[in-house]
Enzyme design. Structure first.
Site, PDB file in Angstrom:
ATOM      1  N   PRO A  93       0.725  -1.425   0.137  1.00 33.02           N
ATOM      2  CA  PRO A  93      -0.025   0.024  -0.057  1.00 33.02           C
ATOM      3  C   PRO A  93       0.829   1.174  -0.052  1.00 33.02           C
ATOM      4  O   PRO A  93       0.536   2.366  -0.682  1.00 33.02           O
ATOM      5  CB  PRO A  93      -0.907  -0.043   1.383  1.00 33.02           C
ATOM      6  CG  PRO A  93      -0.775  -1.689   1.440  1.00 33.02           C
ATOM      7  CD  PRO A  93       0.297  -2.216   0.968  1.00 33.02           C
ATOM      8  N   GLU A 335       5.528  -3.718 -13.391  1.00 31.49           N
ATOM      9  CA  GLU A 335       6.954  -3.860 -13.709  1.00 31.49           C
ATOM     10  C   GLU A 335       7.811  -2.661 -13.931  1.00 31.49           C
ATOM     11  O   GLU A 335       8.762  -2.628 -14.918  1.00 31.49           O
ATOM     12  CB  GLU A 335       7.075  -4.675 -15.104  1.00 31.49           C
ATOM     13  CG  GLU A 335       8.158  -5.642 -15.203  1.00 31.49           C
ATOM     14  CD  GLU A 335       8.500  -6.757 -14.088  1.00 31.49           C
ATOM     15  OE1 GLU A 335       7.467  -6.898 -13.329  1.00 31.49           O
ATOM     16  OE2 GLU A 335       9.516  -7.318 -13.738  1.00 31.49           O
TER      17      GLU A 335
HETATM   18  C1  LIG Z   1      -3.270  -5.347 -12.804  1.00 30.49           C
HETATM   19  C2  LIG Z   1      -1.895  -5.330 -12.064  1.00 30.49           C
HETATM   20  C3  LIG Z   1      -1.036  -6.362 -11.764  1.00 30.49           C
HETATM   21  C4  LIG Z   1      -0.050  -6.063 -10.987  1.00 30.49           C
HETATM   22  N1  LIG Z   1       0.924  -7.234 -10.888  1.00 30.49           N
HETATM   23  C5  LIG Z   1       1.635  -7.015  -9.955  1.00 30.49           C
HETATM   24  C6  LIG Z   1       2.802  -8.120  -9.464  1.00 30.49           C
HETATM   25  O1  LIG Z   1       2.488  -9.240  -9.760  1.00 30.49           O
HETATM   26  N2  LIG Z   1       3.668  -7.810  -8.430  1.00 30.49           N
HETATM   27  C7  LIG Z   1       3.725  -6.588  -7.942  1.00 30.49           C
HETATM   28  O2  LIG Z   1       4.864  -6.435  -7.002  1.00 30.49           O
HETATM   29  N3  LIG Z   1       3.104  -5.542  -8.169  1.00 30.49           N
HETATM   30  C8  LIG Z   1       1.983  -5.650  -9.237  1.00 30.49           C
HETATM   31  N4  LIG Z   1       1.313  -4.507  -9.602  1.00 30.49           N
HETATM   32  C9  LIG Z   1       1.625  -3.236  -8.876  1.00 30.49           C
HETATM   33  C10 LIG Z   1       2.411  -2.424 -10.037  1.00 30.49           C
HETATM   34  O3  LIG Z   1       3.722  -2.739 -10.319  1.00 30.49           O
HETATM   35  C11 LIG Z   1       2.221  -0.838  -9.494  1.00 30.49           C
HETATM   36  O4  LIG Z   1       1.014  -0.501  -9.643  1.00 30.49           O
HETATM   37  C12 LIG Z   1       3.242  -0.180 -10.232  1.00 30.49           C
HETATM   38  O5  LIG Z   1       4.513  -0.285  -9.678  1.00 30.49           O
HETATM   39  C13 LIG Z   1       2.844   1.408  -9.727  1.00 30.49           C
HETATM   40  O6  LIG Z   1       2.668   1.621  -8.350  1.00 30.49           O
HETATM   41  P1  LIG Z   1       1.367   2.337  -7.728  1.00 30.49           P
HETATM   42  O7  LIG Z   1       0.340   1.832  -8.353  1.00 30.49           O
HETATM   43  O8  LIG Z   1       1.440   2.436  -6.184  1.00 30.49           O
HETATM   44  O9  LIG Z   1       1.699   3.782  -8.416  1.00 30.49           O
HETATM   45  P2  LIG Z   1       2.608   5.086  -7.652  1.00 30.49           P
HETATM   46  O10 LIG Z   1       3.849   4.558  -7.445  1.00 30.49           O
HETATM   47  O11 LIG Z   1       1.799   5.571  -6.683  1.00 30.49           O
HETATM   48  O12 LIG Z   1       2.448   5.929  -9.049  1.00 30.49           O
HETATM   49  C14 LIG Z   1       1.221   6.597  -9.400  1.00 30.49           C
HETATM   50  C15 LIG Z   1       1.685   7.759 -10.532  1.00 30.49           C
HETATM   51  O13 LIG Z   1       2.958   8.513 -10.153  1.00 30.49           O
HETATM   52  C16 LIG Z   1       4.047   8.394 -11.072  1.00 30.49           C
HETATM   53  N5  LIG Z   1       5.320   8.275 -10.282  1.00 30.49           N
HETATM   54  C17 LIG Z   1       5.623   7.860  -9.133  1.00 30.49           C
HETATM   55  N6  LIG Z   1       6.873   8.162  -9.053  1.00 30.49           N
HETATM   56  C18 LIG Z   1       7.209   8.920  -9.600  1.00 30.49           C
HETATM   57  C19 LIG Z   1       8.361   9.706  -9.859  1.00 30.49           C
HETATM   58  N7  LIG Z   1       9.516   9.318  -8.963  1.00 30.49           N
HETATM   59  N8  LIG Z   1       8.566  10.338 -10.872  1.00 30.49           N
HETATM   60  C20 LIG Z   1       7.787  10.479 -11.937  1.00 30.49           C
HETATM   61  N9  LIG Z   1       6.400  10.091 -11.678  1.00 30.49           N
HETATM   62  C21 LIG Z   1       6.353   9.032 -10.742  1.00 30.49           C
HETATM   63  C22 LIG Z   1       3.913   6.863 -11.617  1.00 30.49           C
HETATM   64  O14 LIG Z   1       4.484   6.717 -12.837  1.00 30.49           O
HETATM   65  C23 LIG Z   1       2.204   6.714 -11.702  1.00 30.49           C
HETATM   66  O15 LIG Z   1       1.787   7.438 -12.854  1.00 30.49           O
HETATM   67  C24 LIG Z   1       0.361  -4.816 -10.626  1.00 30.49           C
HETATM   68  C25 LIG Z   1      -0.518  -3.882 -10.645  1.00 30.49           C
HETATM   69  C26 LIG Z   1      -1.634  -3.845 -11.263  1.00 30.49           C
HETATM   70  C27 LIG Z   1      -2.789  -2.827 -11.862  1.00 30.49           C
END
Ligand SMILES: Cc1cc2nc3c(=O)[nH]c(=O)nc-3n(C[C@H](O)[C@H](O)[C@H](O)COP(=O)(O)OP(=O)(O)OC[C@H]3O[C@@H](n4cnc5c(N)ncnc54)[C@H](O)[C@@H]3O)c2cc1C
Length: 358
Positions: A93, A335
């Site tokens: 989270p 990823e």
């Molecule tokens: C269908 C699905 C399958 C998934 N499968 C897996 C899995 O198998 N294993 C696993 O571990 N995770 C999995 N994930 C998680 C996925 O890897 C994350 O959703 C992803 O890494 C983004 O993290 P977040 O959703 O917390 O977004 P956040 O990190 O909160 O980012 C939100 C937005 O802010 C941008 N952002 C964040 N930091 C920066 C920065 N420093 N500079 C510029 N922009 C930034 C991001 O690019 C994004 O647009 C899955 C997600 C989904 C939706």
């Protein structure tokens, strides 16, 4: 059936591995120019994602956890975990893009690791047999304290809390877990137990050099499906692409399709390059992120442009373009998102560390 086919290809050894479980980093180059398991896997994924990315993600034994195990496991671990379906649990989270912020802990108690924390969005988490969990063994060590652990699915303390409902890849399950005093054998830690503050996180991150080209390959397969279906639909309306003619001598729709083909080809070549480098023991972190960034963005743009070109035929559920347009976006998110890939590329090109450029 497809999983059995992949397993058979792996067992034959003919291709040096196929599918996620076959991806291994080569240790050294003997000077020979080879296409090995990474290239075979990427080509296989491109073909399988012509149609359904969710199906590939739901194929037993082809999880991203399998790539992590294949990349870093010892021979003994490969013996125990090989052939089993492994999902990958990094996201929490409070830790998405910033995977170094993960809070799940692993404490050594005698000969067992005790895991506590929460993992969300685990692809194939419900169906897989193993979950590769990232946890920290030493919070104060920061990134260096993060290690990956193989947790068999029915281990007491690993609780599946719920499954997500999603825009696309609906054939793929996305699970959320709680880890409560979840005990696993000491030997289930992948890689070294030592906490090396200089490059501790690098080991865990290197897994991505192998898996990012795989996700890029999914995007390439989906993009090609969109382009081929659009070519067919436009053809039925009497609009055919003439590759020998200049764009301005063609109908606007055909000229647009040529642009999309060029974008697709760039993504495809970058993806093949990243896989080829892994097969030939060349450091490919930069190219893996470039390929993932390019392919992830291109497949979203191509899918939506194809819906646009085909109008209602592209938008309705009676055709596949509607589904592909929904499936595409996740390939630019998981990823490592588009923005995170660009950040990694910028850091590498400018020679800056993660503390300097974030
Ligand atoms: C269908 C699905 C399958 C998934 N499968 C897996 C899995 O198998 N294993 C696993 O571990 N995770 C999995 N994930 C998680 C996925 O890897 C994350 O959703 C992803 O890494 C983004 O993290 P977040 O959703 O917390 O977004 P956040 O990190 O909160 O980012 C939100 C937005 O802010 C941008 N952002 C964040 N930091 C920066 C920065 N420093 N500079 C510029 N922009 C930034 C991001 O690019 C994004 O647009 C899955 C997600 C989904 C939706």
């Amino acid at each position: 059936m497809l999983a059995a086919l992949m397993a058979g290809m792996e067992d034959s050894g003919e291709m040096g591995g196929a599918g996620a479980a076959g991806v291994r980093r080569e240790n050294g180059s003997d000077g020979a120019n080879r296409n090995g398991s990474n290239m075979a896997t990427v080509l296989g994924i491109i073909e399988l994602c012509w149609g359904d990315v969710g199906l590939l993600l739901s194929m037993p034994g082809q999880g991203l956890g399998n790539s992590a195990i294949a990349s870093v496991a010892t021979e003994e671990q490969l013996e125990r975990f090989g052939g089993k379906w492994a999902a990958m649990a990094i996201t929490e989270p409070e830790a998405g893009s910033d995977s170094a912020a993960i809070r799940t802990t692993a404490e050594l108690d005698d000969e067992e690791w005790v895991l506590n924390g929460e993992k969300i969005f685990v692809t194939a988490g419900e169906r897989a047999e193993l979950i590769v969990v990232w946890a920290t063994v030493e919070r104060s060590a920061g990134r260096a304290g993060i290690k990956s652990f193989v947790v068999p699915k029915h281990t007491p303390g690993l609780v599946l809390e719920r499954l997500e409902h999603k825009l696309g890849i609906r054939a793929s399950d996305t699970a959320n877990f709680r880890l409560e005093d979840c005990r696993i054998p000491r030997t289930n830690l992948l890689g070294s137990e030592e906490v090396h503050t200089e490059n501790g996180f690098a080991g865990a991150m290197q897994t991505f050099d192998n898996t990012r080209p795989l996700v890029a390959a999914m995007a390439v397969g989906l993009a090609r499906a969109c382009i081929e279906e659009t070519t067919r639909l436009l053809g039925e309306s009497g609009i055919a692409v003439d590759h020998a003619a200049a764009p301005w001598r063609q109908p606007a729709a055909a000229a647009r399709l040529v642009e999309l083909e060029a974008d697709y080809e760039a993504a495809r070549l970058l993806t093949l390059q990243a896989a080829w480098m892994a097969d030939n023991a060349k450091p490919n972190s930069l190219q893996a992120s470039i390929a993932k960034a390019k392919a992830g963005r291109s497949c979203v743009e191509i899918a939506l442009a194809c819906v646009e070109l085909c109008g209602a035929a592209g938008y309705c559920e009676s055709g596949l373009l509607e589904k592909w347009a929904r499936d595409a976006k996740i390939l630019d998110i998981f990823e490592g998102t588009q923005q995170i890939q660009l950040l990694i590329v910028a850091r590498q090109l400018l020679g800056r560390g993660s503390a300097e450029l974030r």
